[in-house]
Write a protein that holds these residues in place. Structure first.
Motif, PDB file in Angstrom:
ATOM      1  N   GLU A 176       0.857  -1.192   0.000  1.00  0.00           N
ATOM      2  CA  GLU A 176       0.000   0.000   0.000  1.00  0.00           C
ATOM      3  C   GLU A 176       0.895   1.245   0.000  1.00  0.00           C
ATOM      4  O   GLU A 176       1.626   1.482   0.958  1.00  0.00           O
ATOM      5  CB  GLU A 176      -0.858  -0.013   1.267  1.00  0.00           C
ATOM      6  CG  GLU A 176      -2.003   0.937   1.201  1.00  0.00           C
ATOM      7  CD  GLU A 176      -2.895   0.811   2.430  1.00  0.00           C
ATOM      8  OE1 GLU A 176      -3.498   1.808   2.793  1.00  0.00           O
ATOM      9  OE2 GLU A 176      -2.940  -0.288   3.019  1.00  0.00           O
ATOM     10  N   THR A 177       0.861   2.015  -1.055  1.00  0.00           N
ATOM     11  CA  THR A 177       1.707   3.218  -1.123  1.00  0.00           C
ATOM     12  C   THR A 177       0.857   4.420  -0.720  1.00  0.00           C
ATOM     13  O   THR A 177      -0.347   4.431  -0.977  1.00  0.00           O
ATOM     14  CB  THR A 177       2.143   3.524  -2.582  1.00  0.00           C
ATOM     15  OG1 THR A 177       2.227   2.310  -3.275  1.00  0.00           O
ATOM     16  CG2 THR A 177       3.450   4.260  -2.632  1.00  0.00           C
ATOM     17  N   ALA A 178       1.520   5.425  -0.146  1.00  0.00           N
ATOM     18  CA  ALA A 178       0.806   6.690   0.044  1.00  0.00           C
ATOM     19  C   ALA A 178       0.501   7.224  -1.351  1.00  0.00           C
ATOM     20  O   ALA A 178       1.273   6.996  -2.280  1.00  0.00           O
ATOM     21  CB  ALA A 178       1.692   7.661   0.797  1.00  0.00           C
ATOM     22  N   THR A 179      -0.602   7.914  -1.515  1.00  0.00           N
ATOM     23  CA  THR A 179      -0.847   8.505  -2.833  1.00  0.00           C
ATOM     24  C   THR A 179       0.210   9.601  -3.022  1.00  0.00           C
ATOM     25  O   THR A 179       0.729  10.146  -2.035  1.00  0.00           O
ATOM     26  CB  THR A 179      -2.240   9.152  -2.921  1.00  0.00           C
ATOM     27  OG1 THR A 179      -2.282  10.237  -1.981  1.00  0.00           O
ATOM     28  CG2 THR A 179      -3.338   8.156  -2.614  1.00  0.00           C
ATOM     29  N   PRO A 180       0.499   9.928  -4.267  1.00  0.00           N
ATOM     30  CA  PRO A 180       1.479  11.001  -4.496  1.00  0.00           C
ATOM     31  C   PRO A 180       1.080  12.282  -3.752  1.00  0.00           C
ATOM     32  O   PRO A 180       1.939  12.983  -3.229  1.00  0.00           O
ATOM     33  CB  PRO A 180       1.435  11.186  -6.012  1.00  0.00           C
ATOM     34  CG  PRO A 180       0.995   9.867  -6.544  1.00  0.00           C
ATOM     35  CD  PRO A 180       0.052   9.306  -5.522  1.00  0.00           C
ATOM     36  N   GLN A 181      -0.216  12.533  -3.650  1.00  0.00           N
ATOM     37  CA  GLN A 181      -0.668  13.762  -2.964  1.00  0.00           C
ATOM     38  C   GLN A 181      -0.412  13.664  -1.462  1.00  0.00           C
ATOM     39  O   GLN A 181       0.062  14.613  -0.843  1.00  0.00           O
ATOM     40  CB  GLN A 181      -2.170  14.009  -3.204  1.00  0.00           C
ATOM     41  CG  GLN A 181      -2.545  14.355  -4.629  1.00  0.00           C
ATOM     42  CD  GLN A 181      -2.369  13.190  -5.620  1.00  0.00           C
ATOM     43  OE1 GLN A 181      -2.471  12.014  -5.243  1.00  0.00           O
ATOM     44  NE2 GLN A 181      -2.063  13.519  -6.864  1.00  0.00           N
ATOM     45  N   ASP A 221       4.774   8.805 -10.785  1.00  0.00           N
ATOM     46  CA  ASP A 221       3.826   9.749 -10.199  1.00  0.00           C
ATOM     47  C   ASP A 221       4.369  10.355  -8.914  1.00  0.00           C
ATOM     48  O   ASP A 221       4.119  11.525  -8.610  1.00  0.00           O
ATOM     49  CB  ASP A 221       2.489   9.054  -9.901  1.00  0.00           C
ATOM     50  CG  ASP A 221       1.705   8.819 -11.176  1.00  0.00           C
ATOM     51  OD1 ASP A 221       2.022   9.492 -12.188  1.00  0.00           O
ATOM     52  OD2 ASP A 221       0.802   7.967 -11.160  1.00  0.00           O
ATOM     53  N   LEU A 222       5.100   9.550  -8.158  1.00  0.00           N
ATOM     54  CA  LEU A 222       5.690  10.091  -6.927  1.00  0.00           C
ATOM     55  C   LEU A 222       6.726  11.164  -7.276  1.00  0.00           C
ATOM     56  O   LEU A 222       6.740  12.245  -6.680  1.00  0.00           O
ATOM     57  CB  LEU A 222       6.337   8.961  -6.113  1.00  0.00           C
ATOM     58  CG  LEU A 222       5.366   8.000  -5.424  1.00  0.00           C
ATOM     59  CD1 LEU A 222       6.066   6.703  -5.012  1.00  0.00           C
ATOM     60  CD2 LEU A 222       4.724   8.659  -4.199  1.00  0.00           C
ATOM     61  N   MET A 223       7.566  10.864  -8.267  1.00  0.00           N
ATOM     62  CA  MET A 223       8.647  11.795  -8.606  1.00  0.00           C
ATOM     63  C   MET A 223       8.144  13.085  -9.262  1.00  0.00           C
ATOM     64  O   MET A 223       8.879  14.059  -9.341  1.00  0.00           O
ATOM     65  CB  MET A 223       9.679  11.103  -9.518  1.00  0.00           C
ATOM     66  CG  MET A 223      10.494  10.040  -8.819  1.00  0.00           C
ATOM     67  SD  MET A 223      11.411  10.656  -7.384  1.00  0.00           S
ATOM     68  CE  MET A 223      12.678  11.663  -8.176  1.00  0.00           C
ATOM     69  N   ILE A 228       9.328  15.682  -3.595  1.00  0.00           N
ATOM     70  CA  ILE A 228       9.828  14.298  -3.516  1.00  0.00           C
ATOM     71  C   ILE A 228      11.102  14.207  -4.358  1.00  0.00           C
ATOM     72  O   ILE A 228      11.091  14.458  -5.552  1.00  0.00           O
ATOM     73  CB  ILE A 228       8.756  13.286  -3.983  1.00  0.00           C
ATOM     74  CG1 ILE A 228       7.533  13.402  -3.075  1.00  0.00           C
ATOM     75  CG2 ILE A 228       9.326  11.862  -3.982  1.00  0.00           C
ATOM     76  CD1 ILE A 228       6.446  12.366  -3.307  1.00  0.00           C
ATOM     77  N   ASP A 229      12.187  13.869  -3.683  1.00  0.00           N
ATOM     78  CA  ASP A 229      13.506  13.938  -4.318  1.00  0.00           C
ATOM     79  C   ASP A 229      14.169  12.570  -4.431  1.00  0.00           C
ATOM     80  O   ASP A 229      15.395  12.460  -4.360  1.00  0.00           O
ATOM     81  CB  ASP A 229      14.427  14.858  -3.497  1.00  0.00           C
ATOM     82  CG  ASP A 229      13.772  16.192  -3.188  1.00  0.00           C
ATOM     83  OD1 ASP A 229      13.220  16.795  -4.121  1.00  0.00           O
ATOM     84  OD2 ASP A 229      13.795  16.618  -2.011  1.00  0.00           O
ATOM     85  N   TYR A 249      13.312   6.001 -13.862  1.00  0.00           N
ATOM     86  CA  TYR A 249      11.874   6.323 -13.946  1.00  0.00           C
ATOM     87  C   TYR A 249      11.525   7.281 -15.079  1.00  0.00           C
ATOM     88  O   TYR A 249      10.398   7.322 -15.545  1.00  0.00           O
ATOM     89  CB  TYR A 249      11.385   6.906 -12.607  1.00  0.00           C
ATOM     90  CG  TYR A 249      11.943   8.286 -12.311  1.00  0.00           C
ATOM     91  CD1 TYR A 249      13.231   8.431 -11.802  1.00  0.00           C
ATOM     92  CD2 TYR A 249      11.220   9.441 -12.568  1.00  0.00           C
ATOM     93  CE1 TYR A 249      13.762   9.684 -11.547  1.00  0.00           C
ATOM     94  CE2 TYR A 249      11.738  10.694 -12.315  1.00  0.00           C
ATOM     95  CZ  TYR A 249      13.004  10.809 -11.808  1.00  0.00           C
ATOM     96  OH  TYR A 249      13.536  12.046 -11.560  1.00  0.00           O
ATOM     97  N   LYS A 250      12.511   8.045 -15.498  1.00  0.00           N
ATOM     98  CA  LYS A 250      12.226   9.061 -16.526  1.00  0.00           C
ATOM     99  C   LYS A 250      12.090   8.475 -17.923  1.00  0.00           C
ATOM    100  O   LYS A 250      11.528   9.101 -18.803  1.00  0.00           O
ATOM    101  CB  LYS A 250      13.378  10.049 -16.565  1.00  0.00           C
ATOM    102  CG  LYS A 250      13.260  11.157 -15.554  1.00  0.00           C
ATOM    103  CD  LYS A 250      14.243  12.246 -15.876  1.00  0.00           C
ATOM    104  CE  LYS A 250      14.266  13.274 -14.785  1.00  0.00           C
ATOM    105  NZ  LYS A 250      15.571  13.884 -14.649  1.00  0.00           N
TER     106      LYS A 250
END
Ligand code: PGA
Length: 251
Positions: A176-181, A221-223, A228-229, A249-250
């Motif tokens: 379960e990931t935190a949403t990007p927001q 989406d996280l990046m 978020i670094d 990721y890019k």
């Protein structure tokens, strides 16, 4: 501009042989990558062997923990000097599993942080709330207290080396990931605390990684979030191919 930093936290996984084979694969996949910083955190027993494979690559080496004294009668502990001797430049401090299973406190993490700074190691300080804390609306308060106590009276001159990892405990190893927001909100709050404690310049330059079920599928989406670094990756860093996909990721 903050250079993204990706850490592979292998936890208590991999024999020396397995660790060497993983970094050999990783070296093939991203050994010459530019524009990002990559660090692997193998178990202590594999540090030396992994170091030999990483020679002449851009991949850095770190440890998952250390004690704050340089030497002494502390059975079972590893000192910062020993880490430096083994070729480590980075160290994870206060991972939630250390807090949860081994009783680590903010006060102890603060002592470790000062020791890391004084000996020139790059500390990755972990903070993050439990599920009940988030449900009770206490997540922000918990993280702010962790930061304040862990960073108390640190040497500002050395603090530019600091890396923070925000890892909500409910997202670690759970899928379960935190949403990007959600992550961005907390990262912005953390940067605000850094601003208050360390001043504008440092707050703008310190990298804040997200950690907790980071995968090749969710890293983009996280990046995209402005605070978020990079990421501290557990499960998905155990395989060179998935860790490499996260780092790239890019593409
Ligand atoms: P995970 O672990 O990626 O397996 O959730 C992250 C961490 O604990 O650093």
């Amino acid at each position: 501009m903050r250079r993204p930093i990706f850490g592979g936290n292998w936890k208590m996984h991999k024999t020396v042989k397995e660790a060497v084979s993983t970094v050999e694969d990783l070296k093939k996949e991203i050994g010459d990558i530019e524009g990002v910083e990559v660090v692997v955190f193998p178990p202590f027993t594999a540090l030396d062997a992994v170091k030999a494979v990483l020679k002449e690559t851009r991949i850095g080496l770190g440890a998952q923990n250390m004690y704050w004294e340089e030497k002494g009668a502390y059975t079972g502990e590893i000192s910062p000097l020993m880490l430096l001797e083994t070729g480590c430049r980075y160290v994870i401090l206060g991972h939630s599993e250390r807090r949860q299973y081994f009783g680590e406190t903010n006060l102890g993490i603060n002592k470790k942080l000062k020791a890391a700074f004084s000996l020139g190691l790059v500390p990755v300080v972990c903070v993050g709330e439990r599920l009940e804390e988030r449900k009770n609306g206490k997540a922000e308060e918990v993280v702010v207290v962790q930061l304040r106590e862990c960073l108390e009276k640190v040497d500002l001159q050395k603090a530019q080396k600091l890396v923070i990892a925000y890892e909500p405990i409910w997202a670690i190893g759970t899928g379960e990931t935190a949403t990007p927001q959600q992550a961005q909100e907390m990262h912005r709050l953390i940067r605000g605390v850094l601003l208050e404690l360390l001043g504008e310049e440092l707050a703008a330059s310190i990298r804040i990684q997200y950690g907790g079920s980071v995968k090749p599928e969710n890293i983009k989406d996280l990046m995209r979030q402005s605070d978020i670094d990079g990421a501290l990756v557990g499960g998905a860093s155990l395989q060179a191919s998935s860790f490499a996909r996260i780092i790239r990721y890019k593409e």
